[in-house]
Design a protein around this motif. Structure first.
Motif, PDB file in Angstrom:
ATOM      1  N   GLY A  56     -56.105   0.087  -5.886  1.00 23.25           N
ATOM      2  CA  GLY A  56     -57.388   0.771  -5.754  1.00 23.25           C
ATOM      3  C   GLY A  56     -58.385   0.288  -6.796  1.00 23.25           C
ATOM      4  O   GLY A  56     -59.536  -0.023  -6.493  1.00 23.25           O
ATOM      5  N   PHE A 103     -59.534  -3.253  -6.007  1.00 24.37           N
ATOM      6  CA  PHE A 103     -60.578  -3.285  -4.969  1.00 24.37           C
ATOM      7  C   PHE A 103     -61.935  -2.873  -5.539  1.00 24.37           C
ATOM      8  O   PHE A 103     -62.956  -3.473  -5.246  1.00 24.37           O
ATOM      9  CB  PHE A 103     -60.209  -2.351  -3.818  1.00 24.37           C
ATOM     10  CG  PHE A 103     -59.084  -2.856  -2.966  1.00 24.37           C
ATOM     11  CD1 PHE A 103     -59.044  -4.184  -2.559  1.00 24.37           C
ATOM     12  CD2 PHE A 103     -58.058  -2.008  -2.573  1.00 24.37           C
ATOM     13  CE1 PHE A 103     -58.001  -4.654  -1.772  1.00 24.37           C
ATOM     14  CE2 PHE A 103     -57.014  -2.468  -1.783  1.00 24.37           C
ATOM     15  CZ  PHE A 103     -56.983  -3.792  -1.384  1.00 24.37           C
ATOM     16  N   GLU A 112     -50.286  -5.956  -3.029  1.00 27.88           N
ATOM     17  CA  GLU A 112     -51.133  -5.684  -1.873  1.00 27.88           C
ATOM     18  C   GLU A 112     -51.768  -6.991  -1.372  1.00 27.88           C
ATOM     19  O   GLU A 112     -52.519  -7.649  -2.103  1.00 27.88           O
ATOM     20  CB  GLU A 112     -52.209  -4.692  -2.311  1.00 27.88           C
ATOM     21  CG  GLU A 112     -53.337  -4.481  -1.350  1.00 27.88           C
ATOM     22  CD  GLU A 112     -52.899  -3.838  -0.058  1.00 27.88           C
ATOM     23  OE1 GLU A 112     -52.213  -2.812  -0.105  1.00 27.88           O
ATOM     24  OE2 GLU A 112     -53.234  -4.392   1.007  1.00 27.88           O
ATOM     25  N   PRO A 113     -51.485  -7.396  -0.124  1.00 27.92           N
ATOM     26  CA  PRO A 113     -51.978  -8.698   0.352  1.00 27.92           C
ATOM     27  C   PRO A 113     -53.502  -8.786   0.450  1.00 27.92           C
ATOM     28  O   PRO A 113     -54.071  -9.863   0.270  1.00 27.92           O
ATOM     29  CB  PRO A 113     -51.332  -8.841   1.739  1.00 27.92           C
ATOM     30  CG  PRO A 113     -50.798  -7.508   2.097  1.00 27.92           C
ATOM     31  CD  PRO A 113     -50.591  -6.738   0.847  1.00 27.92           C
ATOM     32  N   ASP A 114     -54.173  -7.671   0.712  1.00 26.98           N
ATOM     33  CA  ASP A 114     -55.627  -7.720   0.876  1.00 26.98           C
ATOM     34  C   ASP A 114     -56.366  -8.177  -0.380  1.00 26.98           C
ATOM     35  O   ASP A 114     -57.508  -8.612  -0.315  1.00 26.98           O
ATOM     36  CB  ASP A 114     -56.166  -6.352   1.299  1.00 26.98           C
ATOM     37  CG  ASP A 114     -55.942  -6.098   2.782  1.00 26.98           C
ATOM     38  OD1 ASP A 114     -55.594  -7.075   3.468  1.00 26.98           O
ATOM     39  OD2 ASP A 114     -56.100  -4.952   3.226  1.00 26.98           O
ATOM     40  N   GLN A 142     -48.263   2.642   0.007  1.00 24.25           N
ATOM     41  CA  GLN A 142     -48.599   1.568   0.926  1.00 24.25           C
ATOM     42  C   GLN A 142     -47.616   0.424   0.781  1.00 24.25           C
ATOM     43  O   GLN A 142     -47.186  -0.189   1.752  1.00 24.25           O
ATOM     44  CB  GLN A 142     -50.025   1.076   0.650  1.00 24.25           C
ATOM     45  CG  GLN A 142     -50.586   0.227   1.758  1.00 24.25           C
ATOM     46  CD  GLN A 142     -50.633   1.000   3.064  1.00 24.25           C
ATOM     47  OE1 GLN A 142     -51.046   2.145   3.097  1.00 24.25           O
ATOM     48  NE2 GLN A 142     -50.175   0.390   4.140  1.00 24.25           N
ATOM     49  N   ASP A 158     -45.477  -1.149   3.720  1.00 21.35           N
ATOM     50  CA  ASP A 158     -45.597  -2.566   4.108  1.00 21.35           C
ATOM     51  C   ASP A 158     -44.231  -3.241   4.122  1.00 21.35           C
ATOM     52  O   ASP A 158     -43.902  -3.994   5.027  1.00 21.35           O
ATOM     53  CB  ASP A 158     -46.530  -3.295   3.134  1.00 21.35           C
ATOM     54  CG  ASP A 158     -47.972  -2.875   3.332  1.00 21.35           C
ATOM     55  OD1 ASP A 158     -48.253  -2.207   4.342  1.00 21.35           O
ATOM     56  OD2 ASP A 158     -48.809  -3.192   2.466  1.00 21.35           O
TER      57      ASP A 158
END
Lengths: 333, 253, 401, 287
Positions: free
Chosen positions: C125, C128, C147-149, C192, C196
């Protein structure tokens, strides 16, 4: 001295200062913190309207904040909407939801209302958390665009976002001021004071509580939507109960049921907790007792404390004046 | 003017008001007396609509008001005060009393935000009405003081002023003289007489017998929720049932 | 009396603000390192914003330990040279309580007030929220999250430190399936990351001929006792349990499964570490048949033995992998600064990460990282450890591809 | 069928801890109308003291619990004296914020002294036993037994002693209690002591099956509020039954409805209860 305490003077000075602020510093961190404080303050004003003025403490407002943020975020990210209609829609969605929640929740009274709304807030959080198909669940929503330009005015610099948020805050304070200082505000305060008495002097308490609650949720929704496009990332945590406790802290420290309380409280607590950052993991060791001391010494908040101080001054002045007059009368005899 | 037929209120197993038939005549001072816990305040609460009755009917000017909410009865012209004044302590007397006129105004949230002409007009009217009520109750001098700074007796009068600001036809006073000294009590009696002369019907609950006897045109006596006597002060004074109720059960006033 | 109270309070507040101001204006702020000691050369501030208070504080603490150890070592050894000039490091750490908006404020503060070319953020978070402006304010986000994003955003100034978890799926599955059987029950953490993992693991497991008999997740932030959910999972008679999350509660899940009579194996998500789980349980017995990433202390080699020993000496416990990765990354960034010839040009530093990887001193290669991907992800080689007969066995070589 | 009995047992274990914890919260609420959000912090401190008494002072588990009960009880009394007593005339909202302040402080303090890491508590009752076809550990049996015994003792104390009667009287009618000569200060302090002691017991007996760490109070405090709302704020039987209701709804709800949505189920249940009975299941009818 007394001119310093004149509220009109004080508020215009404050406004001028906040307008000039970006010119006084190029430190983006200050700007960022202050902008965030403005957002929280808007939400806290909402909380103050229903909790402070109408006497119905809603603990669902973090949930409504989350609904506003997610509505705006989802409409922009997944619906491809422009910021402005998304903002309007987010406020509308929150307001409508607030209406339905209020319809049931406002039947409960006093602390049962607080608890009921706490549960509502928690359910909103759980829904955001669990409804992955819509909200992306714990991953959170990324890529929320910043506010779209209006004609030539763009909002992609921190300064312009600061002004945008300042505008909304001033707008909210303005509305609050108009409401509070009108017959409507007095109606709310009468309900807060004693719902029974209000009813027997002809006030439809349910109707007014409802309006006040719905309006307050729309403030929370507005703040949420602004948050989404300011931080540009949202996760379910923004609807969590911790957020409502933060808001409550701002409100209580600033002064519940006062017009300046939410602003004072938010800015004060935010800046104190920022300036305690150097203590790292120990900062709560100072912050906790500080909070307790504030509550004990200023149970009516900073704004409330100042108010009663001013009142006391006025009273002593009046008494002195009265004494002098009576002395003069004595002499004249 | 106001009439109850078989008015009854039950809380769980307890019957607080039991089958009371009662009439209040216009332009009179009516008193309700009885030992503690006799159901006097509950009777008031039923009439003003705070509690829905368990049985019976209430008529006001020949209109059935049994199921109306308090804010609706207030609009019809029924006002009341409470034993505890419930005033907003942190606001001035004027601000407290102004809100009494609220029920005759129509301004909503938009009027407040846009500060419309209607709002200004109505606020002015509310202020004038409040001053009028303050003048009537002799509180003009205290208009700008905070309620928290007032004496107990002044608070009582403020509460009455607030009730008067609703422009009532009938006013119910719940122990207006409780906790104030004899001299002030007498003034209060004067105030009630003035109300009647202004055309407002007065109904009060009171424990101070002297006040009641000197003031009331008619008296109803409640005991354990039941009406045990009704009549002029002289009739009541000599009523056996009343004497028994006061001497036998409960504390005397 | 009233006056005194007010004065006292005012005094307290002004004192607070004063200390805060004086602290932020001094060049040697915040963290304990460097206190009382003058190091040679110009300081380079390294920023950190992570949880230091609240429920996730332990995680933040471990990371800081790794970074602090590296920074102190570098400074004690005379700092480092860039373009012939002497520099030393200074860690500025701020608490964000895991909240993205606080991370945003902190990152801006770090860059504005401390000129940090690099800001470490150990949660997705916060990453991002920081990626929104890091290119504009010109600083590298040292991201610790799988986290892949994070790397998909196309952010040019992001370095993802931890490895991708995909490489573990197949070998882990092969091992436990062969040893225990084909039926698996899913009980990972409800984050998450856990979800995943589960989503990717399922097809791999099925492809190998296995069957998923139970699928759920455990929310470690809300549940205290796992008997209920473990009972449900065991009702389906699984041969293997897929568990994971923070090491300590994950260990409890394993323990409670054993108490309920489970005899099979554990496929442990890489977030949990076998050695930390063992520390909670007291011995390896309950973890028999567990497969996961090989813990650092069980693969002592040229690259990590000094680190493991020093860490143990300083903090009295084994280093966690967060600590290891962060320790490594500090050295990596220093190498990158040297290679870039600049301590304050994030773009140049980012550009020279590959060169820095190549030049890493062999005794600082905690992990045998050889490559940084275009999107900023570091490529960590495969490491796998299993518990067999009460001790950890290194399976990295055997199951490599 | 075995699973069903196993889940009943699981619910009983969790519910016992919940009930004990919620009891202290509801007692304080009943008497002083303080929603004590710092109760979770007391729970946490209780766990730490027991743990430290065992690992550092080398005391036996039971003795360590005893010391923890005393220390946390006194800590709660201190809390009442220093923070809540000065706030006795303010609305409960102020108490709530002050309680949050206490919570933040205690968590930071414990983290400062003993670090943020997770710790596990050893127990002499770690054996696994088969019992009526279900698997349990002796620690879990201990939890249930201890909870029942303590609740019985508390019941006897409240019903059979003068001091206990004072607490009950004060929670039912504050003004009446003052009139009948009850020392409100003493009663408040005693109530806080009991509430702290209960929190310490709850955490000490559950810690061996859980973990000890500074944030452990967060896991139970929200649930405890749910419990005392279900039971009716201030109601003692309500807190006990509410605790078991939540324990069972968690174990059976997770088993037979959905594990992922069990929290949602619990809260929707709560909303429904409040909609139908706005004052909770066991609230007294007040006029």
């Amino acid at each position: 001295m007394s001119v310093l305490f004149d509220s009109r003077f004080l508020s215009s000075a404050l406004l001028i200062f906040s307008v000039l602020f970006p010119f006084l510093t190029d430190n983006q961190y200050f700007l960022h913190v202050l902008s965030l404080a403005f957002i929280w303050a808007i939400a806290v004003y909402g909380l103050n309207l229903i909790g402070g003025y109408t006497g119905q403490l809603s603990l669902a407002h973090a949930g409504f904040f989350g609904v506003g943020a997610y509505s705006a975020g989802l409409l922009m990210v997944k619906g491809g909407m422009n910021f402005w209609p998304a903002l309007a829609a987010a406020v509308l969605i929150t307001t409508v939801l607030g209406f339905f929640v209020g319809l049931i929740a406002l039947r409960t009274k006093e602390h049962f209302f607080a608890i009921y709304t706490l549960c509502v807030g928690y359910i909103i959080y759980l829904i955001i958390y669990k409804w992955e198909g819509l909200t992306e669940g714990v991953r959170g929503l990324i890529g929320i665009p910043s506010p779209a330009p209006i004609g030539p005015i763009t909002f992609d610099t921190p300064q312009s976002q600061y002004y945008l948020l300042l505008f909304f805050l001033v707008f909210v304070i303005f509305i609050m001021k108009r409401i509070v200082h009108s017959l409507i505000g007095r109606t709310y305060m009468a309900i807060r004071n004693s719902e029974e008495l209000a009813e027997t002097i002809g006030i439809n308490a349910m109707k007014h509580k409802m309006i006040s609650f719905v309006l307050s949720t729309s403030f929370a929704g507005l703040a949420g939507a602004l948050y989404a496009s300011f931080v540009r990332f949202i996760g379910p945590d923004i609807a969590y109960v911790n957020i409502i406790f933060d808001m409550l802290t701002y409100l209580i420290v600033g002064g519940i049921g006062t017009l300046s309380g939410p602003l004072i409280g938010t800015i004060f607590i935010v800046s104190v907790s920022q300036s305690l950052q150097f203590l790292e993991e120990l900062r709560m060791l100072i912050f906790g007792p500080l909070l307790i001391a504030l509550i004990i010494f200023y149970p009516r908040g900073i704004a409330g404390g100042i108010q009663s101080l001013l009142h006391k001054r006025k009273k002593t002045l009046q008494i002195r004046k009265g004494l002098r007059q009576s002395a003069a009368v004595e002499e004249g005899k | 003017m106001l009439r109850t037929i078989g008015l009854t209120k039950k809380f769980g197993g307890l019957t607080a008001v039991d089958n009371v038939d009662f009439t209040i005549e216009k332009g009179m001072i009516t008193a309700i007396i009885g030992p503690n816990g006799a159901g006097k305040s509950t009777f008031f609460n039923l009439i003003s609509g705070l509690h829905p009755p368990s049985g019976g009917k209430i008529f006001f000017n020949n209109r059935d008001i049994t199921s109306l909410k308090p804010y609706q009865t207030a609009r019809l012209g029924i006002a009341r005060t409470f034993q505890t004044t419930h005033l907003f302590e942190q606001a001035t007397v004027l601000e407290n009393v102004m809100i009494g006129h609220r029920l005759r105004t129509k301004s909503g949230i938009w009027d407040a935000v846009f500060k419309t002409k209607r709002l200004k007009r109505e606020e002015k009217a509310a202020r004038e009405k409040a001053y009028e009520a303050l003048e009537f109750t002799g509180l003009v001098g205290t208009a700008d003081r905070l309620v928290s700074d007032l004496s107990q007796e002044e608070k009582k009068r403020t509460a009455i002023a607030l009730a008067l600001a609703t422009e009532p036809q009938i006013i119910f006073l719940d122990e207006p003289a409780a906790g104030i000294n004899p001299e002030e009590t007498e003034k209060l009696g004067q105030l009630m007489k003035q109300m009647v002369s202004k055309g407002i019907t007065v109904c009060l609950i009171e424990h101070k017998m002297q006040l009641v006897m000197s003031l009331a045109d008619r008296i109803m006596v409640l005991n354990h929720g039941k009406k045990i006597a009704e009549g002029t002060p002289d009739e009541i004074k000599n009523d056996d049932a009343v004497i028994r109720a006061y001497l036998g059960g409960g504390k005397s006033a | 009396m009233k006056l005194k109270k007010g004065l006292l309070f005012l005094l307290l507040i002004s004192l607070l603000l004063l200390t805060a101001c004086s602290n932020s204006s001094s060049s040697n702020p915040a963290n304990g390192n460097g206190k009382g000691k003058k190091y040679e050369g110009t300081p380079v501030n390294i920023g950190f914003s992570g949880p230091l208070s609240g429920p996730a504080a332990y995680y933040g603490e471990n990371i800081l330990n790794g970074m602090t150890l590296a920074i102190e070592e570098i400074n004690e050894n005379g700092g480092f040279e860039v373009n012939g000039e002497k520099y030393h490091l200074n860690l500025v750490s701020l608490d964000d309580k895991y909240l993205p908006n606080e991370t945003g404020s902190n990152a801006k503060r770090l860059v504005q007030e401390y000129n940090t070319p690099i800001v470490y953020v150990p949660h997705s978070g916060g990453i991002f929220a920081t990626q929104v402006f890091n290119e504009q304010l010109n600083f590298i986000v040292a991201a610790y999250s799988s986290e892949p994003d994070i790397t998909k955003q196309g952010n040019d100034l992001t370095i993802r430190i931890p490895p991708k978890y995909e490489i573990y799926l197949k070998p882990f599955s092969e091992y436990v399936m062969k040893r225990f059987g084909k039926k698996i029950a899913f009980l990972p953490t409800a984050t998450q990351y856990g979800k995943d993992w589960a989503e990717k693991l399922e097809p791999v497991w099925k492809e190998l001929g296995g069957e998923v008999v139970y699928k759920s997740s455990i929310d470690f932030t809300k549940d205290t006792d796992f008997f209920t959910i473990v009972t449900n999972a065991l009702k389906k008679n699984p041969d293997v349990l897929f568990i994971g999350g923070p090491s300590e509660p994950t260990a409890l899940v394993a323990k409670q499964a054993r108490e309920l009579g489970f005899k099979g194996g554990f496929l442990v998500m890489d977030q949990a570490k076998l050695d930390e789980m063992q520390a909670i349980l007291g011995d390896w017995g309950m973890l028999e048949g567990a497969v996961s990433v090989l813990p650092l202390p069980y693969s002592r080699n040229e690259g990590n033995k000094n680190f493991i020993d020093d860490y143990k000496k300083k903090y009295g416990k084994n280093p966690t992998s967060e600590a290891g990765y962060h320790y490594y990354s500090v050295y990596l960034f220093v190498e990158a600064m040297k290679a870039a010839g600049s301590t304050d040009d994030p773009a140049a530093i980012r550009k020279h990460i590959q060169k820095a990887i190549d030049r890493m001193p062999s005794d600082k290669r905690i992990y045998d990282i050889r490559k940084v991907e275009k999107d900023g992800g570091l490529v960590t080689p495969f490491r796998m450890g299993v518990v067999e007969k009460g001790k950890i066995v290194n399976m990295s070589e055997k199951y490599k591809n | 069928m075995d699973t069903f009995i196993q889940q009943i047992f699981n619910g009983l274990t969790v519910g016992s801890v919940y009930s004990l914890f919620a009891l202290g919260l509801t007692l304080v609420y009943g008497i002083l109308h303080i929603p004590n959000f710092a109760h979770g912090a007391l729970y946490m401190v209780g766990g730490y003291i027991t743990l430290m008494m065992m690992t550092h002072a080398g005391l036996h588990y039971v003795l360590a619990i005893f010391i923890s009960v005393i220390v946390v009880g006194l800590l709660a009394v201190l809390m009442e004296r220093v923070v809540f007593y000065p706030l006795r005339n303010t609305p409960p909202l102020q108490d709530k914020i002050a309680a949050i302040g206490i919570m933040l402080f205690l968590e930071a303090l414990i983290q400062f002294i003993w670090g943020a890491e997770y710790r596990s508590m050893p127990t002499p009752f770690g054996r696994v036993v088969e019992f009526l076809g279900i698997t349990v550990t002796t620690q879990r049996i201990l939890i249930i037994a201890a909870a029942v015994i303590i609740m019985l003792l508390l019941y006897l104390f409240l019903k059979k002693t003068m001091t206990g009667a004072a607490i009950i009287a004060m929670s039912q009618n504050r003004e009446g209690a003052f009139l009948s000569g009850i020392n409100a200060n003493k009663t408040a302090m005693l109530t806080f002591f009991i509430s702290g002691a209960l929190a310490a017991v709850a955490s000490s007996i559950s810690a061996p099956i859980n973990l000890v760490f500074p944030g452990m109070g967060h896991l139970v405090i929200l649930k405890a509020f749910v419990i005392i709302i279900i039971g009716g704020m201030g109601s003692i039987p309500g807190a006990i039954i509410g605790g078991y209701i939540l324990g069972f709804s968690e174990s059976l709800g997770a088993a037979f409805i959905s594990n992922d949505y069990k929290d949602l189920i619990a809260f929707i249940l709560l909303i429904m209860i409040l909609t139908l009975r706005p004052k909770g299941l066991f609230a007294r009818e007040v006029q």
